[in-house]
Design an enzyme around this catalytic site. Sequence first.
Site, PDB file in Angstrom:
ATOM      1  N   GLN A  91       0.817  -1.212   0.000  1.00 62.22           N
ATOM      2  CA  GLN A  91       0.000   0.000   0.000  1.00 62.22           C
ATOM      3  C   GLN A  91       0.847   1.256   0.000  1.00 62.22           C
ATOM      4  OE1 GLN A  91      -1.328   0.863   4.407  1.00 62.22           O
ATOM      5  NE2 GLN A  91      -1.537  -1.359   4.021  1.00 62.22           N
ATOM      6  N   HIS A  93       0.091   5.791   0.952  1.00 61.86           N
ATOM      7  CA  HIS A  93      -0.837   6.804   1.445  1.00 61.86           C
ATOM      8  C   HIS A  93      -0.634   8.101   0.658  1.00 61.86           C
ATOM      9  CE1 HIS A  93      -1.547   3.972   4.598  1.00 61.86           C
ATOM     10  NE2 HIS A  93      -0.331   4.101   5.097  1.00 61.86           N
ATOM     11  N   HIS A 248       4.752   0.242   1.041  1.00 62.52           N
ATOM     12  CA  HIS A 248       5.157  -0.528   2.204  1.00 62.52           C
ATOM     13  C   HIS A 248       4.147  -1.641   2.475  1.00 62.52           C
ATOM     14  CE1 HIS A 248       2.412   2.570   3.749  1.00 62.52           C
ATOM     15  NE2 HIS A 248       2.096   1.718   4.720  1.00 62.52           N
ATOM     16  N   ARG A 267      -4.268   0.386  -2.156  1.00 64.85           N
ATOM     17  CA  ARG A 267      -3.681  -0.950  -2.134  1.00 64.85           C
ATOM     18  C   ARG A 267      -3.478  -1.472  -3.554  1.00 64.85           C
ATOM     19  NH1 ARG A 267      -7.934  -0.628   1.417  1.00 64.85           N
ATOM     20  NH2 ARG A 267      -7.394  -0.792   3.627  1.00 64.85           N
TER      21      ARG A 267
END
EC number: 5.3.1.8
Length: 384
Positions: A91, A93, A248, A267
């Site tokens: 994933q 962010h 990560h 994801r």
Amino acid sequence: MRLATTIRPYDWGSVTALPELFGTEPTGRPQAELWMGAHPGAPSTVAGIPLNDLITRDPAATLGERSTARFGPALPYLLKVLAIERPLSLQVHPTTEQAGAGFADENARGIPLDDPTRTYKDTSHKPEMVCAITPFRGLCGFRDPAATADLLDRLRLPDLRSWTGTLRSAEPRTALRTVFAQMLDDASGPLRDQVEHALIGTGDDELAPYAGIARACPGDPGIVAALLLHHVDLFPGQALYLGAGVPHAYLDGIGVEIMANSDNVLRCGLTTKHVDVPELMRVVDFTPAGPHLIHPGHDTAGEHHYRPPAPEFALIRYDLTGEAAHTLPGGVPRIVLCLDGETRLGEGLTLRPGRSAFVPAAAAPVRVSGKGTAYCAEPGAFTL
């Protein structure tokens, strides 16, 4: 204010780790994340009242002037304990700007906030830091592409030469973008199957973490893409920081995690949840970089201050000996978690393992004492 908290039963969690850590009875289901905070997805409660409702009623008393001025009328961080038994999703962010644009776009398209295909749950970025309680393993950031080509060569698969050639010859960010996209493309399925089979059969120690992922997530496209990322081992007390765009995945271990108060996750593999590869490709940072470790400062005996480069949060670990007490100044909102032993706040509140309390900004300075280990979450450096 003593908090009642929620444990999220995600399928990657451990059935036994949190019960063993906190001395509670197992439920027979995975217990993955203990949440402490005011996120609307699972807010902690005080005497049955959600913490976010208490904050809305009186932000000045609960958050204080500095936090409210910097972050608005909301608790800026979310504190968790993670108990990981199998890999989390691969994933990234978003930045604040990306989150705002994505949130507005999904609203305009009429996607409900609770729709499982929704990507953006709020308008915030989601930097995060995990501090290892037990040995903790994860993947973090893109390895130098030439080094990854060398690693792929060790699988001894001739069909990988196209990827290794690109990794060695193209500009690093272009190489990583190209190969990462191809690894996730459905057309690469047969080649991914070869890699998965080779990983499971290898006895190479350097490839062992990726072989473990292949065994845990058979047939998943994230297995091959994971080979582009650094493998990270954290010892207890070490911390890892993850900023926007950094790919990560956590693999196993128990850790205390703190993050901006957001649930925005994009994801691309190692998950049964919603995958959004095109949006992830737009958000991910393809710059090769090593893991960003946070080394605690020892300002006072028994205190370990973790200060990541995120204004929303910082973390303090207290090693309580039963003798010296520590003082929490007033003025900012804090959450104190007892991890093991016993933690006393002032003279009136005692926390047992797994229990936590909210210390509002309006509270007078609070003494922290006891015997065991406690963590304190608070806003980070203020730039007003």
